[in-house]
Design a protein around this motif. Sequence first.
Motif, PDB file in Angstrom:
ATOM      1  N   ILE A 278       0.843  -1.206   0.000  1.00 51.65           N
ATOM      2  CA  ILE A 278       0.000   0.000   0.000  1.00 51.65           C
ATOM      3  C   ILE A 278       0.872   1.247   0.000  1.00 51.65           C
ATOM      4  CG2 ILE A 278      -1.600   1.372   1.411  1.00 51.65           C
ATOM      5  CD1 ILE A 278      -2.818  -1.340   2.322  1.00 51.65           C
ATOM      6  N   LEU A 279       1.860   1.284   0.886  1.00 53.14           N
ATOM      7  CA  LEU A 279       2.736   2.451   0.977  1.00 53.14           C
ATOM      8  C   LEU A 279       3.506   2.653  -0.329  1.00 53.14           C
ATOM      9  CD1 LEU A 279       4.191   2.072   4.596  1.00 53.14           C
ATOM     10  CD2 LEU A 279       2.271   3.491   3.840  1.00 53.14           C
ATOM     11  N   ALA A 280       3.975   1.554  -0.914  1.00 51.18           N
ATOM     12  CA  ALA A 280       4.733   1.656  -2.164  1.00 51.18           C
ATOM     13  C   ALA A 280       3.844   2.171  -3.301  1.00 51.18           C
ATOM     14  CB  ALA A 280       5.321   0.289  -2.529  1.00 51.18           C
ATOM     15  N   LYS A 281       2.643   1.630  -3.410  1.00 44.73           N
ATOM     16  CA  LYS A 281       1.734   2.041  -4.479  1.00 44.73           C
ATOM     17  C   LYS A 281       1.317   3.502  -4.352  1.00 44.73           C
ATOM     18  CE  LYS A 281      -0.513  -2.358  -5.684  1.00 44.73           C
ATOM     19  NZ  LYS A 281      -1.811  -3.080  -5.752  1.00 44.73           N
ATOM     20  N   LEU A 282       1.155   3.957  -3.109  1.00 47.36           N
ATOM     21  CA  LEU A 282       0.662   5.323  -2.878  1.00 47.36           C
ATOM     22  C   LEU A 282       1.799   6.330  -2.729  1.00 47.36           C
ATOM     23  CD1 LEU A 282      -2.239   4.548  -0.368  1.00 47.36           C
ATOM     24  CD2 LEU A 282      -2.369   4.884  -2.842  1.00 47.36           C
TER      25      LEU A 282
END
Length: 223
Positions: free
Chosen positions: A196-200
């Motif tokens: 999630i952190l990587a995608k966002l």
Amino acid sequence: MTSPTKTLIVDDEWLVRSTLRTILDAALDITVVGEAADGAEAVELARRLRPDVVLMDIRMPRIDGLTATERIARLDQPPHVVVLTTFDLDEYVHTALRYGAVGFLLKDAPAEDMLNAVRSAARGDAMISPRVTRRLLRQFSGPGPDRRSNAEQRLSVLTEREREVLIAVGGGLSNTAIAATLYMSEATVKTHISRILAKLGLTNRVQAAILAHQAGVLDQDMP
């Protein structure tokens, strides 16, 4: 046996540092490795002592907590920073989070919250005082259809399962609580959060929670 979490206390008030040390020293799984009275000293001690967690005041002489947090974030394998603030919510907390702090804690929080803040930070979980979690996130989310629309668009890259995990993170749940709620292992929760952190394009859970609030995916009926 797991080594105690090495913690650095940073506050320009001696009484606050003394109180925090007394609380933390009472825990067998936490050890206070140092105290700093300003941001400059905090950066130096963080570099030299290599703590796991830093409890960071914001308003201090010489170098403030914001600048210190930003400089500490640039260190090799930087410690997790938890910002110390007042009940009225310091206006600089949001900036501290953008600089890499993993959460914030009220200075008048109960001793158990203090200990949980250190433990959560050491695990990589965000620690936001339950008394004001929703109030804080709502304040930082801010009004405006454009902000909400942009946030919704950013979340469109997430899978349905990742959105469920994000909602749980936005609700202030720990990895353990998310695992129990969504019926998955903690390892799987950590994997989802990392994705999630990587995608966002975010650096920590608090930023993810703020974005979730901006997108309106959480319950907005908040006290």
